[in-house]
Design an enzyme around this catalytic site. Structure first.
Site, PDB file in Angstrom:
ATOM      1  CD  GLU A  75       9.916-105.401 -62.697  1.00  0.00           C
ATOM      2  OE1 GLU A  75      11.002-104.797 -62.676  1.00  0.00           O
ATOM      3  OE2 GLU A  75       9.253-105.662 -61.661  1.00  0.00           O
ATOM      4  CG  HIS A  92      20.571-104.125 -69.851  1.00  0.00           C
ATOM      5  ND1 HIS A  92      19.755-103.273 -70.568  1.00  0.00           N
ATOM      6  CD2 HIS A  92      21.473-103.336 -69.210  1.00  0.00           C
ATOM      7  CE1 HIS A  92      20.136-102.009 -70.354  1.00  0.00           C
ATOM      8  NE2 HIS A  92      21.186-102.020 -69.541  1.00  0.00           N
ATOM      9  CG  HIS A 142      21.204-106.866 -62.439  1.00  0.00           C
ATOM     10  ND1 HIS A 142      21.065-107.248 -61.127  1.00  0.00           N
ATOM     11  CD2 HIS A 142      20.448-105.744 -62.582  1.00  0.00           C
ATOM     12  CE1 HIS A 142      20.278-106.391 -60.496  1.00  0.00           C
ATOM     13  NE2 HIS A 142      19.888-105.463 -61.364  1.00  0.00           N
ATOM     14  CG  HIS A 171     -12.859-123.724 -53.135  1.00  0.00           C
ATOM     15  ND1 HIS A 171     -12.792-122.382 -53.448  1.00  0.00           N
ATOM     16  CD2 HIS A 171     -12.000-124.346 -53.986  1.00  0.00           C
ATOM     17  CE1 HIS A 171     -11.943-122.202 -54.438  1.00  0.00           C
ATOM     18  NE2 HIS A 171     -11.439-123.372 -54.784  1.00  0.00           N
ATOM     19  CG  ASP A 212     -11.342-113.758 -49.627  1.00  0.00           C
ATOM     20  OD1 ASP A 212     -11.343-112.611 -49.149  1.00  0.00           O
ATOM     21  OD2 ASP A 212     -12.282-114.553 -49.504  1.00  0.00           O
ATOM     22  N   GLY A 213      -8.463-114.779 -52.986  1.00  0.00           N
ATOM     23  CA  GLY A 213      -7.202-115.231 -53.566  1.00  0.00           C
ATOM     24  C   GLY A 213      -6.617-114.217 -54.524  1.00  0.00           C
ATOM     25  NE  ARG A 237      25.225-101.900 -69.102  1.00  0.00           N
ATOM     26  CZ  ARG A 237      25.730-101.930 -67.882  1.00  0.00           C
ATOM     27  NH1 ARG A 237      25.941-103.096 -67.289  1.00  0.00           N
ATOM     28  NH2 ARG A 237      26.022-100.814 -67.250  1.00  0.00           N
ATOM     29  CG  LEU A 269      -6.619-117.209 -57.836  1.00  0.00           C
ATOM     30  CD1 LEU A 269      -6.628-117.668 -56.389  1.00  0.00           C
ATOM     31  CD2 LEU A 269      -8.003-116.716 -58.258  1.00  0.00           C
ATOM     32  N   GLY A 272      -7.844-117.533 -64.426  1.00  0.00           N
ATOM     33  CA  GLY A 272      -7.665-118.777 -63.692  1.00  0.00           C
ATOM     34  C   GLY A 272      -6.506-118.620 -62.732  1.00  0.00           C
ATOM     35  CG  HIS A 276     -13.621-124.445 -58.367  1.00  0.00           C
ATOM     36  ND1 HIS A 276     -13.084-124.840 -59.571  1.00  0.00           N
ATOM     37  CD2 HIS A 276     -12.648-124.602 -57.441  1.00  0.00           C
ATOM     38  CE1 HIS A 276     -11.820-125.206 -59.388  1.00  0.00           C
ATOM     39  NE2 HIS A 276     -11.534-125.068 -58.107  1.00  0.00           N
TER      40      HIS A 276
END
Length: 713
Positions: free
Chosen positions: A463, A513, A525, A263, A159-160, A572, A121, A119, A33
């Protein structure tokens, strides 16, 4: 904030030389790139040529500034500047070739000067937040060391990176925690692969980050003076920092600069004319003499700064108390020549001796930690005492079902707290589920904007950022991070787990769980497929313990692992404490014989987690000829010798039944084509956990029926 004319001239020349190096590197590889390396050349010049504090001779020097290239596709940018700075890189001509330390995207542990694997993004920007968390935690817990450690975390993103959702999660938390040593430089070139940025984005990035609590500056990314001034202001800020650098992607490739065509490698044919326009010779990998002199001066200055730092370390060695010295010990790579290792002299008190004995809990890789002896860890007497205290066996016969039931989540929390008491480097966090995951470190405080000493990180419902921030903490190397959420949400942080496994980071994930036994919350779940999905990640150890004793071994294995991350899988529901006669597991082997046949072996049952007690109960009436194997970790078992694996699962017995409340696929590696698996092949449904388990055949009666069918055949 002035820039001498001579330095200004040298930096300008360095930027042009770096453009030439990037062009030659991509042209020779016919891959790579060009856009970012050319567009950010002035950014690289001011950082590596003037602002960053590094040491190519000691790449992991603890007081170095951390530079993270989140936009990893622009790896040639980083390699060019590391090459000019004097890091031990392979020739740039070997870019993207097999065996070289110049891969297509930066990889931690492969290339000196590369802080983390980037790598995908967004990962790098969240890793940078993790580095900043570790810096604040260290500075707050060890205020006496501020004269020794005063580095910055600098991240170059695209930007990515900012379009990926993880950037919102991570930067929102960074602002909330006021991580003021973090400086993010945004390469705002207004172009993505598909075309102009405005075809997919119209937000005001400056206002977005101001809302997070960042100090935001906007500069011309090709103006050396503006870049230097913005950086100096950022160093004075009490907030995390965003420098929006307006750049032209592919600057120097006149015909395509500022467009998506700049790019990648598509503009290689334009390089000869571009080099002429930049007044660069046609010679490949040319470096001007003034640039060589500039970086020789930089190396001399870095060496002088490093020598002064070593002298401050010697002073600290005489003045700091033993506990602080012990915590600092692993901060120094072995070649830093700054040792805090005489523990016999430095730990005279009973309390500090306790900390010294707990050094066995350290799990950092040899790249940035002291030696770790797993034999000593497994012989840790204080943990054995705690193990005995946790044990609650009341039954003499595990076939009768007369068990003492325990909460595995609470058990895990007790073990984690014990480990953390013995090892002050252990920290933990949760994605808004401390009360459910049970991994909170009692009396250790919450990490916050006003309390950097806290060892519990409230990640909120973030997460993905949690996973990548844990990685950043692990990359940094002082603290050992762990984080928790429900297993069903593990896919939210899967890209970060994959990166940790690739980079061999000792991160511990606590996923609770774990099955359809979640019950009434329903299929959204109930994690049916996710054990299998985690096991598919190379170099990730997945451990699903069946009772309190296995839970102790699981935590011990997880926090003593140096070569990669570990996922601890907990249920759980409460599980029985099994009265199994186990030999001391001085090495956690991944699988062992939970019940051994007393006569001729006819069949083998293999189970994990909550299904092990079912298997042990089901063999009543068959136990003379049936073996039950507990296999909490396939990955650890696969690393054992052929002899051990044959001892547990002999080829002479092909009648095998595996039992696990998840997808069956991985179990056919162990039961073979003639074996059977009691598993779950569809999503579950909303009902009490026992009802769901019975529906899918996880009962003693169903297992006995399968045993009878197999033996009769």
């Amino acid at each position: 904030m002035t820039c001498p004319k001579a330095l200004f001239s040298d930096l300008t020349t360095a930027a042009q030389v770096a453009r030439g190096l990037a062009m030659d590197t991509v042209a020779l590889a016919q891959s790579g790139h060009l856009g970012l390396p050319l567009g950010c050349a002035e950014i690289g010049a001011v950082l590596f040529g003037n602002l960053l504090r590094l040491n190519p001779q000691v790449p992991r020097w603890k007081n170095r500034d951390r530079f993270i290239l989140s936009a990893g596709h622009g790896s040639v940018f980083l390699y060019s500047w590391l090459y000019l700075s004097g890091f031990a890189l392979d020739p740039l001509s070997q870019f993207r070739t097999q065996g070289s330390n110049l891969p297509g995207h930066p990889e931690f542990g492969l290339t000196p000067g590369v802080e983390c694997t980037t790598g995908p993004l967004g990962q790098g920007i969240a890793n940078a937040v993790g580095f900043a968390v570790a810096e604040k935690m260290q500075r707050s817990r060890l205020p006496q060391t501020q004269k020794i450690f005063n580095y910055r975390i600098v991240c170059l993103c695209s930007d990515g990176d900012l379009q990926e959702g993880i950037s919102h999660e991570a930067c929102s938390l960074a602002g909330h925690l006021r991580l003021n040593r973090l400086i993010i430089i945004y390469d705002a070139n207004g172009v993505t692969i598909d075309g102009p940025l405005d075809q997919s984005q119209s937000e005001d990035v400056a206002k977005r980050f101001q809302a997070y609590g960042f100090f935001v500056q906007t500069v011309d990314g090709h103006d050396l003076f503006q870049l230097i001034r913005a950086y100096q202001w950022a160093k004075r800020s009490a907030q995390p920092n965003l420098i929006i650098a307006k750049t032209v992607i592919g600057q120097g490739l006149t015909e395509v600069a500022g467009t998506s065509k700049a790019h990648g490698e598509g503009a290689i044919s334009l390089i000869p004319e571009a080099k002429k326009a930049l007044h660069l010779p046609s010679q490949s990998f040319y470096v001007d003499q003034s640039v060589k002199r500039l970086f020789q001066r930089r190396r001399n200055q870095w060496a002088k700064t490093y020598a002064q730092w070593l002298r401050r370390c010697d002073d600290a060695k005489r003045s700091y108390d033993p506990e602080i010295l012990w915590i600092l010990e692993d901060a120094f790579p072995q070649n830093d020549a700054c040792s805090f290792t005489d523990r016999s002299a430095q730990h005279p008190s009973k309390d500090t001796a306790k900390h010294a004995s707990s050094a066995c809990c350290s799990t950092f890789s040899d790249t940035f930690a002291s030696e770790y002896d797993p034999e000593n860890a497994l012989k840790n007497p204080s943990l054995h005492l705690r193990k005995n205290a946790f044990a609650s066996h009341t039954s003499n016969d595990h076939f009768t079902g007369n068990f003492s039931y325990i909460s595995m989540r609470e058990m895990g929390g007790k073990i984690l707290n014990q480990l953390a008491c013995e090892n002050p480097r252990i920290i933990t966090g949760s994605a808004d589920l401390f009360n459910s995951n049970k991994n909170y470190l009692i009396d250790q405080g919450d990490f916050s904007a006003t309390n950097g000493r806290g060892r519990n990180i409230h990640f909120g419902i973030r997460e993905h950022a949690m996973g990548a921030i844990l990685n950043g903490i692990a990359y940094d190397g002082i603290f050992q991070p762990s984080g928790a959420t429900f297993l069903v949400f593990s896919d939210y942080l899967r890209p970060a787990i994959r990166s940790a496994a690739m980079a061999k980071l000792p991160v511990v994930y606590i996923f609770t769980h774990d099955s359809i036994a979640v019950g009434s919350d329903g299929p959204t779940h109930q994690p049916v497929e996710l054990l299998c999905a985690l096991r598919a990640i190379p170099n990730l150890d997945v451990i699903r313990p069946a009772d309190d004793q296995e839970c102790i071994e699981a935590y011990r294995a997880a926090f003593s692992r140096k070569e990669g991350p570990t996922a601890l899988i907990l249920p759980r529901q409460d599980l029985p404490s099994l009265n199994i006669q186990r030999s001391p597991m001085h090495h956690f082997m991944g699988a062992y014989i939970a019940h051994k046949e007393t006569h001729c072996l006819q069949a083998i049952l293999i189970a994990t987690g909550s299904e092990l007690s079912l298997a042990l109960n089901a063999i009543e009436g068959f136990k003379e000829n049936i073996r039950v194997v507990s296999m909490p970790s396939m990955e650890i078992f696969e690393r054992q010798s052929v002899t051990y694996k044959q001892m547990i699962l002999p080829d002479t017995c092909s009648i095998r039944l595996a039992i696990e409340a998840g997808i069956a696929t991985p179990w056919y590696n162990y039961v073979g084509s003639s074996g059977r698996v009691i598993a779950v092949s569809t999503f579950g449904f909303s009902a009490p956990g026992k009802v769901v388990q019975e529906h899918f055949g996880f009962t003693v009666e169903r297992i006995r029926e399968a045993i009878r069918d197999m033996i009769s055949v």
